[in-house]
Write an enzyme that holds these catalytic residues in place. Structure first.
Site, mmCIF file in Angstrom:
data_model
loop_
_atom_site.group_PDB
_atom_site.id
_atom_site.type_symbol
_atom_site.label_atom_id
_atom_site.label_comp_id
_atom_site.label_asym_id
_atom_site.label_seq_id
_atom_site.Cartn_x
_atom_site.Cartn_y
_atom_site.Cartn_z
ATOM 1 N N ASN A 50 0.835 -1.208 0.000
ATOM 2 C CA ASN A 50 0.000 0.000 0.000
ATOM 3 C C ASN A 50 0.869 1.256 0.000
ATOM 4 O OD1 ASN A 50 0.628 -0.829 2.697
ATOM 5 N ND2 ASN A 50 -1.004 0.439 3.524
ATOM 6 N N GLU A 52 0.315 5.180 0.592
ATOM 7 C CA GLU A 52 -0.653 6.176 1.047
ATOM 8 C C GLU A 52 -0.316 7.555 0.498
ATOM 9 O OE1 GLU A 52 -1.006 5.718 5.338
ATOM 10 O OE2 GLU A 52 -2.193 3.883 5.016
ATOM 11 N N CYS A 61 -4.130 0.659 -2.460
ATOM 12 C CA CYS A 61 -4.010 -0.560 -1.659
ATOM 13 C C CYS A 61 -2.923 -1.482 -2.228
ATOM 14 C CB CYS A 61 -5.313 -1.339 -1.668
ATOM 15 S SG CYS A 61 -6.666 -0.539 -0.824
ATOM 16 N N GLU A 63 -3.127 -4.626 -2.953
ATOM 17 C CA GLU A 63 -3.620 -5.537 -4.003
ATOM 18 C C GLU A 63 -3.617 -4.847 -5.362
ATOM 19 O OE1 GLU A 63 -4.897 -4.786 -1.101
ATOM 20 O OE2 GLU A 63 -5.947 -6.465 -0.176
ATOM 21 N N CYS A 96 -10.220 -5.195 0.204
ATOM 22 C CA CYS A 96 -11.355 -4.260 0.232
ATOM 23 C C CYS A 96 -12.200 -4.437 -1.032
ATOM 24 C CB CYS A 96 -10.868 -2.820 0.384
ATOM 25 S SG CYS A 96 -10.257 -2.080 -1.142
ATOM 26 N N CYS A 99 -10.674 -3.251 -4.357
ATOM 27 C CA CYS A 99 -9.643 -4.168 -4.870
ATOM 28 C C CYS A 99 -10.275 -5.431 -5.457
ATOM 29 C CB CYS A 99 -8.647 -4.524 -3.776
ATOM 30 S SG CYS A 99 -7.543 -3.145 -3.399
HETATM 31 N N1 THU Z 1 -5.347 -1.353 2.487
HETATM 32 C C1 THU Z 1 -4.799 -2.225 1.599
HETATM 33 O O1 THU Z 1 -3.627 -2.097 1.225
HETATM 34 N N2 THU Z 1 -5.584 -3.226 1.123
HETATM 35 C C2 THU Z 1 -6.892 -3.413 1.436
HETATM 36 O O2 THU Z 1 -7.544 -4.285 0.887
HETATM 37 C C3 THU Z 1 -7.516 -2.561 2.450
HETATM 38 C C4 THU Z 1 -6.698 -1.466 2.978
HETATM 39 C C5 THU Z 1 -4.533 -0.241 2.981
HETATM 40 C C6 THU Z 1 -5.000 1.123 2.559
HETATM 41 C C7 THU Z 1 -4.450 1.997 3.654
HETATM 42 O O3 THU Z 1 -3.126 2.360 3.329
HETATM 43 C C8 THU Z 1 -4.412 1.091 4.866
HETATM 44 O O4 THU Z 1 -4.548 -0.227 4.388
HETATM 45 C C9 THU Z 1 -5.502 1.363 5.888
HETATM 46 O O5 THU Z 1 -6.739 1.310 5.313
#
Ligand code: THU
Length: 139
Positions: A50, A52, A61, A63, A96, A99
Site C-alpha cells: 500500500n 498512502e 491498496c 492488491e 477491500c 480491490c
Molecule cells: N489497504 C490495503 O492495502 N488493502 C486493502 O484491501 C484494504 C486497505 C490499505 C490502505 C491503507 O493504506 C491502509 O490499508 C488502511 O486502510
C-alpha cells in the site's frame, strides 16, 4: 474451492512473498502495512504494497499496486491464479471491495485468495469473495 482455514504449501509460500512486500509499505498515516502477492498463470509472482497519500483518498491498496505492477511488467493478457494478502499489524485484512472489483478484471473466478482473518489465515475462492462483480455482459 471451499472457504477453509488450512492451506497448502504453495499458498503459504505466496503468503511469505506478501509479508515481504509489506515491509516496503508507505503508510505514514494509517501505519497499517499491507503486502499482496499475485501468482500469475505464467508462473510469475508479482508483489505490491500500500502506498498512502496525504490526501488519504488517493491511497493505493497493496492488491491494486500488485495488479498494476503485474500488467505493467507482463502485459494486458495476464491472468491471476492465486492471491495472498498479509499485514504487519497482526490484524485481519481481507481485500477491500474496490480491490475485489479491480482484481475481477484479471483473476480466474476459482482462484484462491489467502488473507489474515479473525480466526487465523483464511482461504476463499475469488468468486465467493465477490459473487456479483460489475460486468456488462448479458449472460
Ligand atoms: N489497504 C490495503 O492495502 N488493502 C486493502 O484491501 C484494504 C486497505 C490499505 C490502505 C491503507 O493504506 C491502509 O490499508 C488502511 O486502510
Amino acid at each position: 474451492m471451499n472457504d477453509q482455514y488450512a492451506t497448502d504449501p504453495e499458498l503459504t509460500s505466496l503468503l511469505e512473498f506478501a509479508q515481504q512486500a509489506a515491509l516496503n509499505s508507505y503508510s505514514p498515516y494509517s501505519k497499517f502495512r499491507v503486502g499482496a502477492a499475485l501468482k500469475l498463470t505464467s508462473g510469475e509472482i508479482v508483489t505490491g504494497t500500500n502506498v498512502e497519500n496525504i490526501s488519504y483518498g488517493l491511497t493505493i491498496c497493496a492488491e491494486r499496486s500488485a495488479l498494476v505492477r503485474a500488467v505493467a511488467t507482463y502485459g494486458p493478457e495476464i491472468r491471476i491464479e492465486a492471491v495472498a494478502i498479509a499485514n504487519l499489524n497482526k490484524a485481519a485484512s481481507p481485500p477491500c471491495g474496490a480491490c475485489r472489483q479491480v482484481l475481477a478484471e484479471f483473476i480466474l473466478p476459482e482462484a484462491p485468495v489467502i488473507f489474515p482473518a479473525a480466526n487465523g489465515v483464511r482461504t476463499m475462492a475469488f468468486d465467493k469473495l465477490l459473487p456479483l462483480a460489475f460486468d456488462m455482459k448479458l449472460k
